[in-house]
Each structure stands twice: as structure tokens, then as C-alpha cells.
Write a protein that holds these residues in place. Structure first.
Motif, PDB file in Angstrom:
ATOM      1  N   THR A 179       0.981  -1.266  -0.064  1.00  0.00           N
ATOM      2  CA  THR A 179      -0.014   0.102   0.062  1.00  0.00           C
ATOM      3  C   THR A 179       0.915   1.180   0.066  1.00  0.00           C
ATOM      4  N   PRO A 180       0.538   2.268  -0.532  1.00  0.00           N
ATOM      5  CA  PRO A 180       1.264   3.422  -0.717  1.00  0.00           C
ATOM      6  C   PRO A 180       1.437   4.061   0.542  1.00  0.00           C
ATOM      7  N   GLY A 181       2.681   4.382   0.974  1.00  0.00           N
ATOM      8  CA  GLY A 181       3.211   5.317   1.950  1.00  0.00           C
ATOM      9  C   GLY A 181       3.906   4.080   3.137  1.00  0.00           C
ATOM     10  N   VAL A 182       3.742   2.720   2.725  1.00  0.00           N
ATOM     11  CA  VAL A 182       4.313   1.886   3.536  1.00  0.00           C
ATOM     12  C   VAL A 182       5.996   1.982   3.440  1.00  0.00           C
ATOM     13  N   GLN A 183       6.845   2.226   4.377  1.00  0.00           N
ATOM     14  CA  GLN A 183       8.209   2.603   4.386  1.00  0.00           C
ATOM     15  C   GLN A 183       8.748   1.273   4.228  1.00  0.00           C
ATOM     16  N   PRO A 184      10.026   1.092   3.235  1.00  0.00           N
ATOM     17  CA  PRO A 184      10.356  -0.363   3.036  1.00  0.00           C
ATOM     18  C   PRO A 184      11.657  -0.412   4.171  1.00  0.00           C
ATOM     19  N   PRO A 185      11.630  -1.629   4.494  1.00  0.00           N
ATOM     20  CA  PRO A 185      12.565  -1.908   5.736  1.00  0.00           C
ATOM     21  C   PRO A 185      14.049  -1.666   5.306  1.00  0.00           C
ATOM     22  N   ARG A 186      14.623  -1.159   6.354  1.00  0.00           N
ATOM     23  CA  ARG A 186      16.118  -0.874   5.884  1.00  0.00           C
ATOM     24  C   ARG A 186      16.880  -2.130   5.592  1.00  0.00           C
ATOM     25  N   ARG A 187      17.297  -1.957   4.486  1.00  0.00           N
ATOM     26  CA  ARG A 187      18.160  -3.137   3.940  1.00  0.00           C
ATOM     27  C   ARG A 187      19.861  -3.056   4.482  1.00  0.00           C
ATOM     28  N   PRO A 188      20.170  -3.923   5.341  1.00  0.00           N
ATOM     29  CA  PRO A 188      21.528  -3.763   5.715  1.00  0.00           C
ATOM     30  C   PRO A 188      22.765  -4.041   4.876  1.00  0.00           C
ATOM     31  N   ALA A 189      23.801  -3.570   4.752  1.00  0.00           N
ATOM     32  CA  ALA A 189      24.882  -3.731   3.690  1.00  0.00           C
ATOM     33  C   ALA A 189      25.087  -5.323   3.637  1.00  0.00           C
ATOM     34  N   ARG A 190      24.974  -5.634   2.257  1.00  0.00           N
ATOM     35  CA  ARG A 190      24.979  -7.047   2.104  1.00  0.00           C
ATOM     36  C   ARG A 190      26.531  -7.375   1.457  1.00  0.00           C
ATOM     37  N   ARG A 191      27.051  -8.580   2.195  1.00  0.00           N
ATOM     38  CA  ARG A 191      28.467  -9.015   2.023  1.00  0.00           C
ATOM     39  C   ARG A 191      28.485 -10.216   1.130  1.00  0.00           C
TER      40      ARG A 191
END
Length: 275
Positions: free
Chosen positions: A263-275
């Protein structure tokens, strides 16, 4: 004659029962919407629903009995465990290729250009579907192909939620391989602009004389799960058309994302740095 009269009398009663049942169902669904943002106390829920406290309490208790709501003392009503179960099952059944297909077919017909659908796999862009355009333009891609993330529009769209640390690592890995040569400072500057715009471009970086506009598809949590791109020859993709086409691409991914529960407005989860 008595039997016919009896049947005639029962029809309004049955119809009335159906209407009342539909109304109760719609009220129950409305109630779930009213508590979607967190616990709501009875008085506030009653006001939001436009119902009496007793009716609201009765309806809420029915939803609690089925697991659709739960009640927290001193806090109020919130979504229940049954919805978690249904959400998990729905997510497992969601096939992004099948869901996206009618949307990207419509986009291809409207734009007359080639549309790709892809997702992230082992830090490459995996092409899951392709709808050929109507123009006499040969796009050298096939379903199942893997392309570099940093040089394709679709790949860059898949990276929009990642950190600069992840961008740098993937960019260096691509440059150490067979990706087209690029300057990181210029690439980084463009990526920052793409994040703000919510879409990405391929400015003949991956294939000479081929440009594309791409944007990410999100699931119910707001996470990027796939992306689409519209590709064509540079002669059909001047700067002005790429800007106008961005609206069509972003509108299409919004519809596909909505089909996946976003739904519009849903903030995406913070994606941690991928190694």
C-alpha cells in the motif's frame, strides 16, 4: 396455493438476511482497516466505525473469536494472529511472474516497447519474463539471462533500497568482471537521483544504442522483490520520452505491488549492507 404464498413470503425474509449478512461482513472488514496502524481503544474504534459502543464491542468480539483481532488490556484492539497466518500463506502463493504478466503486457502494448521483469539472484539481475515490443528493435535478452546490476536499468532498480556500501562493493565486483567500464563517482551521483525519483535509467550503459526506464516492485512489507524495465532503441528514447515514460512505468509497478499487498506510504525495511 398456500405453498406458493408461503414461498412468496419467505423471499423478502431471505433477501433481508443476505443484505444483513453482507453488511456485517463489510463492517468487519472496515474494522480491520481501522486498527491497521496499531491498538485502538473501544471508544475510539466506535467513533471511527460510526457505530454504538455496544455494536462495536459485539462485532470486535466476533472477530476476536475467529482470530482476526486481539485485545490488549489498557491498549485496545489490534490485528490478530489469523491475519499473520493468512498473510504468510498468501505470500507463499504469490507468483510475481503470473501476477505481473497482464500488467506488463498492457505496458508493452501502450509503449510499443519491450518490457522485462526480473529479480535479484546472486547479485545479478535474473530476467523472469519478457514481452516483445512492436517496434523493429532487437533487444538481445532472453528469459533466464543474468545481467549486471550496475549497468542495467532493471538491475539498478533492484538496488534502490541498498546502502552506498553495498553499491560500491557490487560496482567494484562488476567492474572486475565483464561489465561495461564506468566511473563510480558519476554512477553514484545518478543512483542518488534514481532513489529520489523511485526509478532508474539505462543510458546505453549495458548495450550500445539501447536505453531503458525501470522501477522496483514491492511486496506488502515494502521490500523490493522484483523490477520491470521498458527498453527500446535510443532513437525512440530521447530524454523527454524517458521522463514521460517514467510515469507509466511507476504506475505499472504500483499496480503490481498493490496486487502483492503493498500500500502507498508503507516505508521499506532498511536493507543492511550485503556482503
Amino acid at each position: 396455493m398456500r405453498q406458493n404464498a408461503s414461498n412468496t413470503e419467505s423471499e423478502p425474509t431471505e433477501e433481508k438476511s443476505k443484505v444483513q449478512g453482507s453488511q456485517t461482513l463489510l463492517r468487519g472488514l472496515d474494522m480491520l482497516d481501522k486498527v491497521i496502524d496499531g491498538p485502538v481503544k473501544l471508544a475510539e474504534l466506535s467513533a471511527r466505525m460510526g457505530l454504538t459502543r455496544s455494536t462495536t464491542h459485539r462485532l470486535a468480539n466476533a472477530l476476536i473469536d475467529r482470530g482476526f483481532l486481539t485485545f490488549l488490556p489498557r491498549e485496545g484492539y489490534q490485528l490478530g494472529p489469523k491475519l499473520l497466518q493468512l498473510g504468510f500463506l498468501a505470500q507463499g502463493q504469490a507468483d510475481v511472474v503470473q501476477i505481473a504478466r497482464p500488467r506488463i503486457e498492457e505496458l508493452a502494448a501502450h509503449s510499443e516497447d519491450t518490457v522485462h521483469l526480473g529479480r535479484l539472484e546472486n547479485e545479478m539481475a535474473l530476467y523472469l519474463d519478457k514481452i516483445a515490443g512492436r517496434r523493429r528493435v532487437e533487444i538481445s535478452s532472453r528469459i533466464g539471462d543474468r545481467q549486471h546490476l550496475t549497468s542495467t536499468g532493471l538491475g539498478k532498480a533492484l538496488l534502490l533500497d541498498d546502502s552506498e556500501e553495498t553499491w560500491r562493493r557490487i560496482f567494484d565486483a562488476d567492474q572486475a568482471g565483464d561489465a561495461p567500464r564506468a566511473d563510480y563517482a558519476a554512477w553514484l551521483d545518478r543512483m542518488k537521483g534514481y532513489v529520489e525519483a523511485g526509478r532508474a535509467f539505462d543510458l546505453e550503459e549495458n548495450e550500445d544504442q539501447i536505453r531503458c526506464v525501470a522501477a522496483p516492485i514491492r511486496d506488502a512489507s515494502g521490500a523490493i522483490v522484483a523490477a520491470i524495465s521498458v527498453s527500446s532503441a535510443a532513437q525512440y528514447m530521447d530524454d523527454a520520452r524517458m521522463q514521460s515514460l517514467s510515469d507509466d512505468v511507476c504506475d505499472t509497478v504500483a499496480k503490481i505491488s498493490g496486487d502483492l499487498g503493498w500500500t502507498p506510504g508503507v516505508q521499506p525495511p532498511r536493507r543492511p549492507a550485503r556482503r
